[in-house]
Design a protein around this motif. Structure first.
Motif, mmCIF file in Angstrom:
data_model
loop_
_atom_site.group_PDB
_atom_site.id
_atom_site.type_symbol
_atom_site.label_atom_id
_atom_site.label_comp_id
_atom_site.label_asym_id
_atom_site.label_seq_id
_atom_site.Cartn_x
_atom_site.Cartn_y
_atom_site.Cartn_z
ATOM 1 N N ASN A 59 0.841 -1.202 0.000
ATOM 2 C CA ASN A 59 0.000 0.000 0.000
ATOM 3 C C ASN A 59 0.871 1.245 0.000
ATOM 4 O O ASN A 59 1.929 1.292 0.654
ATOM 5 C CB ASN A 59 -0.906 0.031 1.236
ATOM 6 N N ILE A 60 0.400 2.245 -0.732
ATOM 7 C CA ILE A 60 0.997 3.583 -0.687
ATOM 8 C C ILE A 60 -0.095 4.530 -0.247
ATOM 9 O O ILE A 60 -1.173 4.600 -0.876
ATOM 10 C CB ILE A 60 1.561 4.011 -2.056
ATOM 11 N N ALA A 61 0.123 5.244 0.798
ATOM 12 C CA ALA A 61 -0.886 6.163 1.325
ATOM 13 C C ALA A 61 -1.108 7.318 0.352
ATOM 14 O O ALA A 61 -0.238 7.689 -0.426
ATOM 15 C CB ALA A 61 -0.441 6.692 2.684
ATOM 16 N N PRO A 75 6.298 6.471 0.736
ATOM 17 C CA PRO A 75 6.287 5.370 1.725
ATOM 18 C C PRO A 75 5.483 4.175 1.215
ATOM 19 O O PRO A 75 4.312 4.302 0.882
ATOM 20 C CB PRO A 75 5.630 5.999 2.944
ATOM 21 N N LEU A 76 6.156 3.032 1.169
ATOM 22 C CA LEU A 76 5.502 1.797 0.750
ATOM 23 C C LEU A 76 5.280 0.943 1.994
ATOM 24 O O LEU A 76 6.211 0.595 2.712
ATOM 25 C CB LEU A 76 6.375 1.049 -0.253
ATOM 26 N N GLU A 77 4.002 0.639 2.238
ATOM 27 C CA GLU A 77 3.646 -0.164 3.393
ATOM 28 C C GLU A 77 3.435 -1.611 2.965
ATOM 29 O O GLU A 77 2.731 -1.881 1.988
ATOM 30 C CB GLU A 77 2.361 0.373 4.041
ATOM 31 N N LEU A 78 4.075 -2.536 3.698
ATOM 32 C CA LEU A 78 3.944 -3.961 3.464
ATOM 33 C C LEU A 78 3.098 -4.546 4.588
ATOM 34 O O LEU A 78 3.409 -4.340 5.780
ATOM 35 C CB LEU A 78 5.298 -4.663 3.421
ATOM 36 N N GLY A 133 5.807 -4.157 7.390
ATOM 37 C CA GLY A 133 6.830 -3.133 7.558
ATOM 38 C C GLY A 133 6.589 -1.942 6.679
ATOM 39 O O GLY A 133 5.539 -1.792 6.040
ATOM 40 N N SER A 134 7.578 -1.054 6.658
ATOM 41 C CA SER A 134 7.494 0.169 5.858
ATOM 42 C C SER A 134 8.821 0.373 5.147
ATOM 43 O O SER A 134 9.886 0.289 5.792
ATOM 44 C CB SER A 134 7.168 1.369 6.742
#
Length: 949
Positions: free
Chosen positions: A766-768, A782-785, A810-811
């Motif tokens: 996900n990318i906010a 920021p790439l959220e895993l 993670g991030s």
């Protein structure tokens, strides 16, 4: 006795003398009364003479002055050395007529005549001067058919000078006059031979005429002359009416010599008809060679009220022949006459005609006159116009002629016209129709800025309402180059075959299928060469198109215009920086009026790609509206989608489609004074394919593109892909957002994401939502895993004997710089509770453990490690090197009876090499594996070549 007789005679003599005296007194009184009555009747207010001599055979007067006062003018005649003669007879016959002595001669040595207006003449406006044809209202001249008996047999004025009213006020006329009756006794004073000589500025004009009385052929005594017989037999009106019984006509033959050169010959005759109110007039006029006399034209213009623009120089050479045969009333002859007029003119050298140009050539015309209405019957012409007048400057510069050639010939009648009715002869002349169209074959050649040719078979109405009907008519035109606005056209060529009609208020034309417009090249001149559009050998075909127009002749304006019908365009090559060079064809229709140009149809490239095109260009009264162009296309399947790559230069070379459908809709709009606005919309339906070494499946959604002024924007409300596979499958992918950038710096824009997520390894990426300015590189995204499955991760990792379980989250901060690439600094990844397992069974690790006790302990622990905590620092540089700082806490049954173990491991991996390995293994597609193999072979070959060098 004798004395008595004498006394008797004396009273008789006295009485006789008294009678004679009384008679003389009576005669003198009668003469005086008649003389005064004659003077009063003719408004003669003064008669004076001097130096009178009376003889047996005549009388002479040294000077004679006569003044006559008319209603608007005063006439004064001064004559010198007058001789009036008469004849007494030759012993067999007395020379008396109607009780008057027959006068034989009148001779004047010198005569001066002056006419002075007693009232101011109205001003003559040269622009509203009486038309030339008003002169003919008094034609033919109503000469008396029987001359007064008292006229002398010969009248001669050896020198006269007349001052007469004219356009400039008063003009001088001088010359000599000689009129002589034939010695033959005819009872009416004819025939008469007359000559008039005029002198002007050292030049001389001689008029010689012969007047003769005529009757019907059946009534004419003696043989008929050849001229007389030709005139009578050639009359088109013979049989319609005959001469009035007992009345005679008048025939005249005349010549005009200028400076002793024959320049004009006239033969004419007219006679009253049985009706008594009409006359029949026929004749011929021949000018074998026009006189080269500018002075003569100027002289005539001083007498004739012609408009100033009607004055022109005479042709250096030329000839004129006119024949007429007319019948009409005595009064207003031309206004009600009927008959024919034939005219021929020849001008072999250029003749400057004001308002037109220099003209030379031949012209032949036959006119029919019916109750005063002129109607052309036949027309033939061969004319050449050079040095066009100012009218040519009103034409567009690209069409201005330097020379015009006109050829006109009689033609066969057009079907469906009045000239095709019964009564038409082989030349198309219909003598039975009152308004029969005149069929002609017309050829017009224009040479100058453009070569224009017109070959027309047409019919022209000969009276109102005026109309021109076109049969199979052809218009061709070509020139070396034509510049229109921001376009350059090389060797444009026009070839139109048309039919239709033209009137004073409109036109209606239909074009045959063979009508074409072509050029060798069309190139745009707007903007930089890098943006130029070039068309090679374009050709436009008109098939049944219709052109209609409406005119306002009073205001010389175009009120309406429409052009429409099928439209076929073929271009051998289209060159543009954004298009691959190839041929195109357009099939559709066009509709054009005074407000806009509209095209709609299908454009097809030689490569097979097609698009629906709708174009609207406003102008004229609608010029304030926008120029609109709409293009639509829909491609399906691998072949059609890949066909876009054979059209667009920007299509990536390594982009291949595997299927699906793409629909595109592009609309370009430009308002006056504003920049071009382009809106595009792409709709994807189950589109799959490969880009370089990445494959994707089932892309769906809509992408909108807008180009305005110096900015462009790309946006999507939702774009989904079932899978993207660069070596590790990711999907499904959902994207939503937009990108706004300057047109001159497309990679320095602002990226806005409202949604960006993807499935990966059983979890989510996900990318906010946010906005990033790529011009301020690098930007951090920021790439959220979330909940990645470690077991799936280890399965795709190409390492032998490696397995495990657990969930990772993670991030990862992605530092993006389009100039250097993507970096990661201090990314974090960790396992979720309750942890998981790791199993590593590798011979290489066991070998390392035999030489080092610590490594032996680690190797034994990783063979079956149960971790309760797993975390990692992540760094990634521009060269593709991934650094993992792995921290593990847990236990292993193989080490210390399951006591706690903490491991810190640093792992370095080259991600591009890793992906290449995965792609080469066939985990993406066979096409990607084949492409990677070729890439590796190319690298090895280049490396070998570098070593050799």
């Amino acid at each position: 006795m004798n004395a008595g007789r004498k006394h008797k005679i004396r009273p008789r003599v006295i009485i006789l003398l008294l009678i004679v005296l009384l008679a003389l007194l009576t005669g003198a009184f009668w003469v005086k009364h008649s003389w005064e009555a004659m003077l009063a009747k003719n408004n003669i207010e003064q008669v004076q003479w001097r130096g009178t001599r009376l003889g047996l055979y005549g009388v002479s007067v040294a000077e004679l002055t006569v003044i006559q006062l008319g209603h608007e003018r005063r006439l004064t005649i001064d004559t010198r050395d007058i001789t009036l003669g008469w004849r007494w007879g030759d012993g067999s016959q007395w020379q008396w007529k109607n009780g008057l002595l027959q006068l034989s001669t009148f001779n004047a040595q010198q005569m001066e005549l002056e006419i002075v207006a007693t009232e101011p003449a109205p001003a003559v406006d040269a622009f509203s001067a009486t038309p030339a044809f008003s002169v003919f209202e008094h034609m033919p001249p109503q000469l008396p058919l029987q001359l007064p008996s008292w006229l002398p047999s010969r009248i001669r004025v050896q020198q006269f000078q007349a001052i007469l009213p004219c356009v400039s006020g008063s003009c001088l006329l001088q010359g000599a006059l000689d009129i002589q009756q034939s010695a033959q006794e005819t009872g009416n004073g004819f025939p008469i031979n007359a000559s008039l000589s005029l002198e002007h500025q050292g030049h001389r004009v001689d008029f010689v005429a012969e007047f003769a009385a005529i009757k019907e052929l059946s009534l004419i005594k003696g043989p008929v002359s050849v001229k007389e017989k030709a005139l009578i037999e050639g009359s088109a009106l013979m049989g319609k009416d005959s001469a009035a019984p007992g009345e005679q006509g008048l025939q005249m033959s005349a010549t005009v010599d200028i400076d002793r050169t024959r320049n004009l010959t006239l033969e004419t005759r007219y006679r009253p008809l049985v009706s008594g109110t009409e006359i029949h007039w026929q004749g011929s006029l021949a000018v074998p060679e026009l006189p080269n006399a500018e002075w003569l034209i100027a002289w005539v213009q001083s007498w004739t009220p012609l408009p100033r623009e009607a004055s022109f120089a005479q042709p250096e050479q030329g000839s004129v022949n006119v024949r007429w045969d007319l019948q009409g009333p005595r009064q207003s002859f031309f206004a009600k006459a009927t008959g024919t007029v034939n005219a021929e003119a020849r001008v072999p050298q250029p003749w400057p005609v004001p308002g037109l140009g220099s003209v030379k050539g031949n012209l032949a015309l036959t006119l029919a006159l019916s109750q005063g209405n002129w109607q052309p019957q036949t027309l033939s012409a061969d004319l050449v116009l050079t040095q066009p007048a100012q009218w040519a400057a009103t034409l567009p510069a690209q069409l201005r002629p330097q020379q015009l050639e006109l050829s006109v010939r009689p033609a066969s009648a057009l079907s469906g016209t009045a000239s095709a009715l019964p009564g038409v002869n082989e030349t198309g002349v219909n003598k039975n129709a009152t308004n029969a169209p005149l069929p002609l074959q017309v050829a017009l050649r224009s040479r100058g800025a453009a070569d224009i040719n017109v070959d027309a078979h047409l019919a022209i109405s000969t009276s109102a309402p005026w109309q021109v009907q076109l049969a199979r008519s052809r218009l061709t035109a070509n020139r070396d180059r034509l510049d229109i606005g921001q376009w350059r056209i090389d060797k444009p060529k026009l070839d139109l075959l048309m039919s239709g009609e033209l009137t004073l208020t409109g036109a209606n034309l239909t074009f045959a299928p063979s009508s074409r417009v072509s050029a060798t090249q069309v190139k745009s001149l707007d903007g930089e060469d890098a943006e130029a559009l070039e068309l090679q050998n374009p050709q436009l075909t008109l098939t049944g198109n219709n052109l209609s127009a409406g005119f306002n002749t009073a205001q010389a304006t175009l009120e309406s215009l429409s052009f429409g019908g099928p439209l076929d365009i073929s271009v051998e090559q289209i060159k543009h920086p954004q298009l691959l060079t190839q041929g195109w064809k357009f099939n559709g229709k066009t509709k054009t009026d005074t407000n806009s140009l509209q095209w709609s149809g299908i454009a097809r490239a030689n490569s097979g790609t097609s698009a629906n095109i709708d174009l609207k260009v406003p102008y004229g009264s609608a010029a304030s509206q926008a120029v609109d162009m709409n293009a639509q296309t829909r491609v399906s399947g691998k072949r059609e989608i890949d066909g876009l790559g054979r059209v667009l230069v920007a299509w990536p070379e390594l982009l291949d489609a595997s299927g699906g459908t793409i629909s595109a809709n592009v609309n370009a709009q430009r308002l006056p004074g504003q920049p071009l606005v382009v809106d595009g919309k792409l709709v994807f339906l189950d589109v799959g394919g490969t880009w370089d070494r990445t494959a994707w499946r089932n892309m769906n959604g809509t992408v909108e593109v807008t180009l305005k002024s110096d900015q462009f924007q790309v946006s999507t409300s939702q774009l989904t892909l079932d899978e993207i596979n660069p070596g590790v499958p990711i999907g499904p992918v959902v994207l939503a957002g937009d990108y706004l950038a300057p047109a001159q710096q497309p990679m320095a824009g602002q990226l806005t994401l409202t949604q960006a997520n993807a499935g990966a390894l059983g979890g989510q990426l996900n990318i906010a939502s946010g906005r990033w300015d790529l011009a301020s590189a690098p930007v951090t995204v920021p790439l959220e895993l979330d909940r990645l499955d470690l077991a799936q991760l280890l399965r795709v990792y190409p390492a032998e004997g490696l397995a495990g379980s657990g969930m990772l989250s993670g991030s990862i901060p992605l530092l993006i710089d389009l100039a250097t690439g993507v970096r990661v600094k201090r990314g974090r990844l960790g396992a979720l509770e309750p942890g998981g397992e790791l199993q590593l069974s590798a011979e290489r690790l066991r070998a390392l453990g035999r030489k080092n006790e610590t490594m032996e302990l680690v190797t034994r622990a990783l063979e079956n490690f149960r971790y309760s905590a797993l975390s990692s620092d992540i760094d990634y540089d521009e060269n593709g090197t991934l650094m993992l700082g792995l921290h593990l806490r847990g236990n292993s049954p193989e080490v210390g009876d399951g006591r706690a173990v903490v491991l810190n491991i640093t792992i370095e991996e080259n991600i591009p090499a890793l992906l290449t390995s995965l792609q080469l293994s066939g985990r993406v597609t066979d096409a990607v594996a084949e492409r990677v193999e070729k890439l590796l072979e190319k690298r090895e070959r280049e490396a070998a070549e570098d070593l050799i060098k």
